[in-house]
Design a protein around this motif. Sequence first.
Motif, short mmCIF file in Angstrom:
data_model
loop_
_atom_site.label_atom_id
_atom_site.label_comp_id
_atom_site.label_asym_id
_atom_site.label_seq_id
_atom_site.Cartn_x
_atom_site.Cartn_y
_atom_site.Cartn_z
N GLY A 52 -5.79 -3.35 -1.02
CA GLY A 52 -5.35 -1.98 -1.19
C GLY A 52 -6.30 -1.14 -2.03
O GLY A 52 -7.31 -1.62 -2.53
N ARG A 53 -5.92 0.13 -2.16
CA ARG A 53 -6.78 1.10 -2.85
C ARG A 53 -6.99 0.74 -4.32
O ARG A 53 -8.04 1.04 -4.88
CB ARG A 53 -6.16 2.49 -2.73
CG ARG A 53 -6.11 2.99 -1.29
CD ARG A 53 -5.10 4.12 -1.13
NE ARG A 53 -4.93 4.52 0.27
CZ ARG A 53 -4.16 3.88 1.13
NH1 ARG A 53 -3.49 2.81 0.77
NH2 ARG A 53 -4.06 4.31 2.38
N ILE A 54 -6.02 0.08 -4.93
CA ILE A 54 -6.19 -0.30 -6.34
C ILE A 54 -6.37 -1.81 -6.49
O ILE A 54 -6.27 -2.35 -7.58
CB ILE A 54 -5.01 0.19 -7.21
CG1 ILE A 54 -3.68 -0.35 -6.68
CG2 ILE A 54 -5.00 1.71 -7.26
CD1 ILE A 54 -2.51 -0.03 -7.61
N GLY A 55 -6.65 -2.51 -5.39
CA GLY A 55 -7.06 -3.89 -5.47
C GLY A 55 -6.05 -4.96 -5.14
O GLY A 55 -6.39 -6.15 -5.16
N GLY A 56 -4.82 -4.58 -4.83
CA GLY A 56 -3.85 -5.58 -4.45
C GLY A 56 -4.23 -6.23 -3.13
O GLY A 56 -4.74 -5.56 -2.23
N THR A 57 -4.02 -7.54 -3.00
CA THR A 57 -4.46 -8.26 -1.81
C THR A 57 -3.29 -8.91 -1.07
O THR A 57 -2.24 -9.18 -1.66
CB THR A 57 -5.49 -9.34 -2.15
OG1 THR A 57 -4.93 -10.23 -3.13
CG2 THR A 57 -6.76 -8.71 -2.70
N SER A 58 -3.54 -9.16 0.20
CA SER A 58 -2.53 -9.79 1.05
C SER A 58 -3.26 -10.65 2.06
O SER A 58 -4.30 -10.24 2.59
CB SER A 58 -1.72 -8.70 1.76
OG SER A 58 -0.79 -9.25 2.65
N TYR A 59 -2.71 -11.85 2.34
CA TYR A 59 -3.39 -12.79 3.22
C TYR A 59 -2.44 -13.38 4.26
O TYR A 59 -1.25 -13.59 4.00
CB TYR A 59 -3.99 -13.95 2.41
CG TYR A 59 -5.04 -13.54 1.42
CD1 TYR A 59 -4.71 -13.27 0.10
CD2 TYR A 59 -6.37 -13.40 1.82
CE1 TYR A 59 -5.67 -12.87 -0.81
CE2 TYR A 59 -7.34 -13.01 0.91
CZ TYR A 59 -6.99 -12.76 -0.40
OH TYR A 59 -7.95 -12.36 -1.30
N GLU A 60 -3.00 -13.70 5.40
CA GLU A 60 -2.28 -14.45 6.41
C GLU A 60 -2.11 -15.88 5.88
O GLU A 60 -2.98 -16.39 5.17
CB GLU A 60 -3.10 -14.43 7.71
CG GLU A 60 -2.36 -14.91 8.94
CD GLU A 60 -2.53 -16.40 9.14
OE1 GLU A 60 -1.59 -17.04 9.66
OE2 GLU A 60 -3.57 -16.94 8.75
N CYS A 103 -0.25 -1.81 2.51
CA CYS A 103 -1.53 -2.44 2.84
C CYS A 103 -1.35 -3.94 2.94
O CYS A 103 -1.35 -4.65 1.92
CB CYS A 103 -2.58 -2.07 1.79
SG CYS A 103 -4.25 -2.60 2.23
N THR A 104 -1.21 -4.43 4.15
CA THR A 104 -1.05 -5.87 4.38
C THR A 104 -1.93 -6.28 5.54
O THR A 104 -2.43 -5.42 6.29
CB THR A 104 0.40 -6.22 4.73
OG1 THR A 104 0.73 -5.61 5.99
CG2 THR A 104 1.37 -5.73 3.66
N GLU A 105 -2.05 -7.58 5.75
CA GLU A 105 -2.86 -8.03 6.88
C GLU A 105 -2.19 -7.62 8.19
O GLU A 105 -2.87 -7.43 9.20
CB GLU A 105 -3.09 -9.55 6.81
CG GLU A 105 -1.90 -10.42 7.12
CD GLU A 105 -0.95 -10.56 5.94
OE1 GLU A 105 -1.16 -9.91 4.90
OE2 GLU A 105 0.00 -11.35 6.07
N ALA A 106 -0.90 -7.46 8.17
CA ALA A 106 -0.20 -6.99 9.37
C ALA A 106 -0.58 -5.55 9.68
O ALA A 106 -0.73 -5.17 10.84
CB ALA A 106 1.31 -7.12 9.18
N SER A 107 -0.72 -4.73 8.64
CA SER A 107 -1.16 -3.35 8.83
C SER A 107 -2.57 -3.30 9.38
O SER A 107 -2.88 -2.48 10.25
CB SER A 107 -1.12 -2.59 7.50
OG SER A 107 0.16 -2.63 6.93
N ILE A 108 -3.41 -4.16 8.86
CA ILE A 108 -4.79 -4.22 9.34
C ILE A 108 -4.81 -4.63 10.81
O ILE A 108 -5.59 -4.11 11.60
CB ILE A 108 -5.62 -5.20 8.48
CG1 ILE A 108 -5.84 -4.60 7.09
CG2 ILE A 108 -6.93 -5.55 9.15
CD1 ILE A 108 -6.68 -3.32 7.09
#
Length: 125
Positions: A52-60, A103-108
Motif C-alpha cells: 500500500g501507499r504507506i507500506g502495508g503488505t499483503s500476500y497470497e 490494497c491486497t493481492e486480490a485487488s492487484i
Amino acid sequence: QLHLVESGGGSVQQGDALTLSCVASGGTIETYCMGWFRQVPGKEREGVAAIGRIGGTSYEDSVKGRFVVSRDNAKNTLYLQMRSLKLEDTAVYYCAATRVWSCTEASIKSDSHYWGQGTPVTVSS
C-alpha cells in the motif's frame, strides 16, 4: 498514465532466490497501491503480493514467508524478493498499479489499472 517495466526474471532451480524489479515512468507510484500478479499460459491470473501507499503488505498464501514486496518511491521502483522458489512459482510475473482503497493481492489481480509486459520466471528441478 503510468508505464511499468519489469526486469529480473530468469531460469533458476528449486530453492533458489530471485529479485524482480519494476520501474515506473509517466507518473509517480507514490499514490498507487502497487503489486505483482503472475500468470501461466492457459490459467487464470493470480495475485501474488501488494504494498500500500504507506507500506502495508499483503500476500497470497502460497508465497507467505518466501516472497517480500517492497517499494522505493524516490526511485519510482517496486521490488519482489523471492526465495525458496518452487516449481509452482513458474509463471510470467507482472508489476501492477491500482488506485483502489483496499490494497491486497486480490485487488492487484482484479482491479489493476496499469501493468507491465511481464518478466518470465522458470523454476526447474
